[in-house]
Scaffold this motif. Structure first.
Motif, PDB file in Angstrom:
ATOM      1  N   SER A  78       0.832  -1.212   0.000  1.00 46.19           N
ATOM      2  CA  SER A  78       0.000   0.000   0.000  1.00 46.19           C
ATOM      3  C   SER A  78       0.866   1.261   0.000  1.00 46.19           C
ATOM      4  CB  SER A  78      -0.939   0.001   1.210  1.00 46.19           C
ATOM      5  OG  SER A  78      -0.167   0.141   2.393  1.00 46.19           O
ATOM      6  N   ARG A  79       2.142   1.118   0.382  1.00 42.51           N
ATOM      7  CA  ARG A  79       2.934   2.353   0.408  1.00 42.51           C
ATOM      8  C   ARG A  79       4.331   2.220  -0.209  1.00 42.51           C
ATOM      9  NH1 ARG A  79       6.651   2.278   4.750  1.00 42.51           N
ATOM     10  NH2 ARG A  79       6.364   0.455   6.057  1.00 42.51           N
ATOM     11  N   MET A  80       4.655   1.036  -0.719  1.00 44.88           N
ATOM     12  CA  MET A  80       6.019   0.871  -1.217  1.00 44.88           C
ATOM     13  C   MET A  80       6.067   0.551  -2.704  1.00 44.88           C
ATOM     14  SD  MET A  80       7.698  -1.578   1.632  1.00 44.88           S
ATOM     15  CE  MET A  80       8.187  -1.008   3.253  1.00 44.88           C
ATOM     16  N   ASP A  81       7.005   1.179  -3.390  1.00 45.37           N
ATOM     17  CA  ASP A  81       7.395   0.682  -4.701  1.00 45.37           C
ATOM     18  C   ASP A  81       8.699  -0.089  -4.495  1.00 45.37           C
ATOM     19  OD1 ASP A  81       9.315   2.584  -4.324  1.00 45.37           O
ATOM     20  OD2 ASP A  81       8.649   3.905  -5.947  1.00 45.37           O
ATOM     21  N   LEU A  82       9.267  -0.548  -5.586  1.00 43.69           N
ATOM     22  CA  LEU A  82      10.455  -1.397  -5.472  1.00 43.69           C
ATOM     23  C   LEU A  82      11.582  -0.676  -4.723  1.00 43.69           C
ATOM     24  CD1 LEU A  82      11.523  -4.166  -6.376  1.00 43.69           C
ATOM     25  CD2 LEU A  82      12.511  -3.027  -8.366  1.00 43.69           C
ATOM     26  N   ASP A  83      11.763   0.588  -5.080  1.00 48.22           N
ATOM     27  CA  ASP A  83      12.879   1.320  -4.506  1.00 48.22           C
ATOM     28  C   ASP A  83      12.680   1.569  -3.011  1.00 48.22           C
ATOM     29  OD1 ASP A  83      15.383   2.297  -5.381  1.00 48.22           O
ATOM     30  OD2 ASP A  83      14.668   4.309  -4.822  1.00 48.22           O
ATOM     31  N   ALA A  84      11.443   1.859  -2.628  1.00 50.00           N
ATOM     32  CA  ALA A  84      11.169   2.111  -1.208  1.00 50.00           C
ATOM     33  C   ALA A  84      11.368   0.830  -0.396  1.00 50.00           C
ATOM     34  CB  ALA A  84       9.742   2.618  -1.046  1.00 50.00           C
ATOM     35  N   TRP A  85      10.994  -0.284  -0.979  1.00 46.51           N
ATOM     36  CA  TRP A  85      11.148  -1.581  -0.302  1.00 46.51           C
ATOM     37  C   TRP A  85      12.640  -1.869  -0.060  1.00 46.51           C
ATOM     38  CZ3 TRP A  85       9.795  -6.877  -2.973  1.00 46.51           C
ATOM     39  CH2 TRP A  85       9.742  -7.890  -1.993  1.00 46.51           C
ATOM     40  N   ARG A  86      13.422  -1.687  -1.132  1.00 46.70           N
ATOM     41  CA  ARG A  86      14.857  -1.933  -1.025  1.00 46.70           C
ATOM     42  C   ARG A  86      15.485  -0.996  -0.004  1.00 46.70           C
ATOM     43  NH1 ARG A  86      18.822   0.791  -2.189  1.00 46.70           N
ATOM     44  NH2 ARG A  86      17.586   2.321  -3.338  1.00 46.70           N
ATOM     45  N   GLN A  87      15.027   0.277  -0.053  1.00 52.49           N
ATOM     46  CA  GLN A  87      15.603   1.264   0.845  1.00 52.49           C
ATOM     47  C   GLN A  87      15.289   0.929   2.303  1.00 52.49           C
ATOM     48  OE1 GLN A  87      14.597   5.310  -0.329  1.00 52.49           O
ATOM     49  NE2 GLN A  87      16.714   5.349  -1.064  1.00 52.49           N
ATOM     50  N   ALA A  88      14.085   0.441   2.551  1.00 49.49           N
ATOM     51  CA  ALA A  88      13.699   0.073   3.916  1.00 49.49           C
ATOM     52  C   ALA A  88      14.617  -1.027   4.436  1.00 49.49           C
ATOM     53  CB  ALA A  88      12.239  -0.378   3.942  1.00 49.49           C
ATOM     54  N   ALA A  89      14.936  -2.009   3.586  1.00 46.41           N
ATOM     55  CA  ALA A  89      15.841  -3.090   4.002  1.00 46.41           C
ATOM     56  C   ALA A  89      17.242  -2.544   4.243  1.00 46.41           C
ATOM     57  CB  ALA A  89      15.858  -4.187   2.940  1.00 46.41           C
ATOM     58  N   ASP A  90      17.647  -1.630   3.386  1.00 43.76           N
ATOM     59  CA  ASP A  90      18.969  -1.007   3.511  1.00 43.76           C
ATOM     60  C   ASP A  90      19.095  -0.229   4.816  1.00 43.76           C
ATOM     61  OD1 ASP A  90      21.049  -1.383   1.860  1.00 43.76           O
ATOM     62  OD2 ASP A  90      20.768   0.457   0.675  1.00 43.76           O
ATOM     63  N   THR A  91      18.045   0.517   5.143  1.00 46.69           N
ATOM     64  CA  THR A  91      18.048   1.317   6.368  1.00 46.69           C
ATOM     65  C   THR A  91      18.135   0.408   7.589  1.00 46.69           C
ATOM     66  OG1 THR A  91      16.651   2.887   5.207  1.00 46.69           O
ATOM     67  CG2 THR A  91      16.817   3.152   7.591  1.00 46.69           C
ATOM     68  N   ALA A  92      17.397  -0.699   7.545  1.00 44.58           N
ATOM     69  CA  ALA A  92      17.442  -1.652   8.665  1.00 44.58           C
ATOM     70  C   ALA A  92      18.847  -2.256   8.780  1.00 44.58           C
ATOM     71  CB  ALA A  92      16.403  -2.752   8.457  1.00 44.58           C
ATOM     72  N   LEU A  93      19.467  -2.536   7.641  1.00 42.30           N
ATOM     73  CA  LEU A  93      20.836  -3.058   7.659  1.00 42.30           C
ATOM     74  C   LEU A  93      21.789  -2.035   8.286  1.00 42.30           C
ATOM     75  CD1 LEU A  93      23.240  -4.874   6.818  1.00 42.30           C
ATOM     76  CD2 LEU A  93      23.095  -3.853   4.527  1.00 42.30           C
ATOM     77  N   TYR A  94      21.622  -0.799   7.910  1.00 37.29           N
ATOM     78  CA  TYR A  94      22.464   0.264   8.439  1.00 37.29           C
ATOM     79  C   TYR A  94      22.297   0.358   9.957  1.00 37.29           C
ATOM     80  CZ  TYR A  94      24.770   4.755   8.858  1.00 37.29           C
ATOM     81  OH  TYR A  94      25.636   5.758   9.226  1.00 37.29           O
ATOM     82  N   ALA A  95      21.059   0.215  10.404  1.00 38.30           N
ATOM     83  CA  ALA A  95      20.788   0.258  11.853  1.00 38.30           C
ATOM     84  C   ALA A  95      21.492  -0.899  12.557  1.00 38.30           C
ATOM     85  CB  ALA A  95      19.279   0.200  12.109  1.00 38.30           C
ATOM     86  N   ALA A  96      21.492  -2.079  11.926  1.00 39.71           N
ATOM     87  CA  ALA A  96      22.172  -3.235  12.522  1.00 39.71           C
ATOM     88  C   ALA A  96      23.681  -2.994  12.618  1.00 39.71           C
ATOM     89  CB  ALA A  96      21.886  -4.496  11.710  1.00 39.71           C
TER      90      ALA A  96
END
Ligand code: GH3
Ligand code: MG
Ligand code: MG
Ligand code: MG
Length: 547
Positions: A516-534
């Motif tokens: 409902s709120r993500m396109d491909l790039d937003a999805w990838r970015q969300a995973a990237d941000t979580a990785l950065y947090a880790a």
């Protein structure tokens, strides 16, 4: 489906029926030329008319038609090349050819039925039925499942214990397994893990079933490499659908063939032969539509006639080869022209080979089949990373886009994007050297491939970065699974060149797809941000992206 003999006979009768009007068309062009010998459009039309018969006559058991058509085609070709209008005597020779062709054609009925049918295309790739191994200690359940699987046209074998199943797998790797988790001599999870560890063991589709829901551990099931898990009472329809879908991926469809051919009789012949072997065929009879057909049909191979309205097949091929999207698309020319000349032109135009008309059905199938297979293999190499053999970034993103499109239609299912990055990898390289670093990358790739399901998508996203798509796991389960992979990876010891051993870790970020709120790039970015947090929180850990 119609038998080969029937289909061929139908084509032959049709060819003979339509030959009359086509000969009339040749006559019309001759009349035009008689009125104006400089009418080069008419001369070209005449050549095309003869060309059609040159190609089809032999195919339908009428060799004389081919000889006459070829003579006409060559004579017109010569006149065109000379650029001088044909003289009266040439025109009368062509009229004589036309008359002989009319004589050589049998009546549409009667004689037509006595034509020898060419040998049916024997090399049509007969599809082997996929084989399923059913592992369940309950004999009644086994019998039921064997029958259920056979109903789908698949072959089935049964095994009652883990040991028996392993023996069956060692004898012959099945295409799929249905495994009960409670076996008398061990767990189904262990069995699946052992199968996956065998050479080629990542190919079979594996379904796990369990009597009791509380025994079914989704994370365990994914971790051992199962593609699906079902609780008893199992909805067997759903299980079979899923199994068949996965098997389809292992045995891709025969392929799509675009035939660029303006002659309806030839086109019908190609359609029938290739169709009988399971190919999907589209005919492009107007070169102006060629590009649109490439885009909408996405062929695996192009069969290209040389003589087309207004353009030669060679020129279309050259045009196609300029586009890198079609760099690996095989092109086979269909030609009636002189052999050596055709070979040279084929090579110049970047074609793969040419087939002489009349085309033998078996030869056609063999040529098309081997070229499609080779092109697929090349394409699979292009889409994979050379070191780890995982999908490269480009093909991973392609798959991710396809998953996103599917999830938008089917919102009940969910997918997690996991981004994984090795910790302090630069210092591993610095300390032990690049080749050792490469081995660590391969070890992680192997772990991911072994541990995840066939339905999961695993890619090498960048240098020491990997990306995974996990289907049908909620966030908590995805977190547990990745933590488990991390623990397992961390426990592996790697050897440096000096014989010393060391351990490596990774950090990972998880993002659940929210269509409902993500396109491909937003999805990838969300995973990237979580990785950065880790990474920021100290590495060697997994984090999920905040909702
Ligand atoms: P961090 O924990 O923050 O991720 O630190 P890092 O050292 O892993 O990250 P950084 O991005 O600084 O370095 C990544 C290193 O990965 C640098 C590069 O030389 C190495 N690398 C990238 N691709 C390959 C490869 O194919 N083989 C090897 N051996 N090393 C590679
Ligand atoms: Mg043609
Ligand atoms: Mg790193
Ligand atoms: Mg990195």
């Amino acid at each position: 489906m119609q038998s080969w003999d029937e289909a061929f006979e139908e084509l032959r009768v049709q060819f003979i029926r339509e030959a009359g009007p086509r000969l009339d068309e040749i006559e019309r062009q001759l009349d035009l030329l008689a009125r104006d010998p400089a009418d080069s459009e008419a001369l070209r039309g005449l050549m095309r008319g003869f060309h059609g018969f040159a190609g089809s006559g032999n195919t339908y058991g009428l060799p004389q038609i081919t000889t006459l058509g070829l003579a006409g085609e060559l004579a017109c070709g010569k006149a065109l090349a000379q650029g001088a209008p044909p003289r009266g005597e040439a025109l009368s020779r062509w009229r004589a050819l036309l008359a002989s062709m009319r004589d050589a054609l049998p009546a549409a009925s009667g004689e037509a039925a006595s034509a020898p049918t060419p040998a049916s295309p024997a090399s049509a790739p007969a599809r082997r039925a996929a084989e399923i191994l059913i592992v369940d200690d309950d004999p009644a359940m086994r019998t039921f499942l064997v029958r259920r699987v056979e109903q789908e046209g698949l072959a089935a074998r049964g095994a009652g214990t883990r040991a028996e199943a392993m023996r069956a797998v060692e004898q012959h790797l099945p295409d799929g397994l249905i495994v009960d988790i409670g076996l008398p001599d061990g767990s189904g999870y262990d069995l699946v893990e052992a199968v996956r560890a065998r050479p080629g063991g990542d190919a079979p589709a594996v379904m796990i079933v369990s009597v009791l829901a509380e025994f079914l551990d989704k994370v365990e099931a994914v971790h051992c490499g199962a593609d699906g898990f079902f609780e008893k009472p199992v909805d067997w329809e759903v299980l079979m659908r899923r199994l068949l879908h996965l098997l389809d991926r292992n045995h891709p469809e025969a392929g799509r063939v675009l035939a660029v051919e303006d002659d309806p009789a030839q086109a019908a012949f190609l359609r029938t032969v290739l169709g009988s072997a399971g190919y999907e065929v589209r005919v492009c009879d107007d070169p102006r539509r060629f590009e649109a057909d490439l885009v909408s049909f996405r062929p695996d191979l192009v069969l290209m006639d040389i003589m087309l309205p207004r353009i030669r097949g060679y020129d279309l091929a050259r045009y196609l080869r300029q586009d890198e999207r079609y760099a690996t698309l095989p092109i086979l020319f269909l030609t009636t022209e002189g052999q050596l000349e055709a070979r040279i032109e084929t090579a110049r135009a970047g074609g793969d080979d040419h087939l002489m008309k009349p085309i033998d059905p078996s030869l056609l199938l063999a040529a098309v089949g081997t070229r499609i297979e080779r092109a697929r293999f090349l394409k699979s190499l292009l889409g994979r990373d050379g070191l780890t053999r995982l999908l490269n970034q480009g093909s991973f993103l392609e798959r991710a886009a396809a998953v996103l499109a599917r999830r938008r239609r089917d919102r009940d299912r969910t997918t997690a994007w996991v981004m994984i990055d090795l910790d302090h990898f630069k210092s591993i390289n610095d300390r032990y050297g690049h080749p050792t670093g490469d081995r660590v990358l391969c070890a992680l790739a192997t772990l991911l491939r072994r541990r995840l399901r066939q339905s999961d998508t695993v890619g090498r996203y960048g240098g020491e970065e990997f990306a995974v798509l996990l289907d049908d796991l909620q966030e908590a389960d995805a977190l547990r699974l990745v933590r488990r992979l991390l623990a397992e990876f961390q426990a592996q010891s790697h050897q440096g060149p000096d014989g010393s051993s060391f351990h490596a870790t990774f950090s990972a970020g998880i993002a659940m797809l929210d269509t409902s709120r993500m396109d491909l790039d937003a999805w990838r970015q969300a995973a990237d941000t979580a990785l950065y947090a880790a990474k920021a929180a100290g590495r060697n850990q997994v984090q999920a992206s905040p909702p």
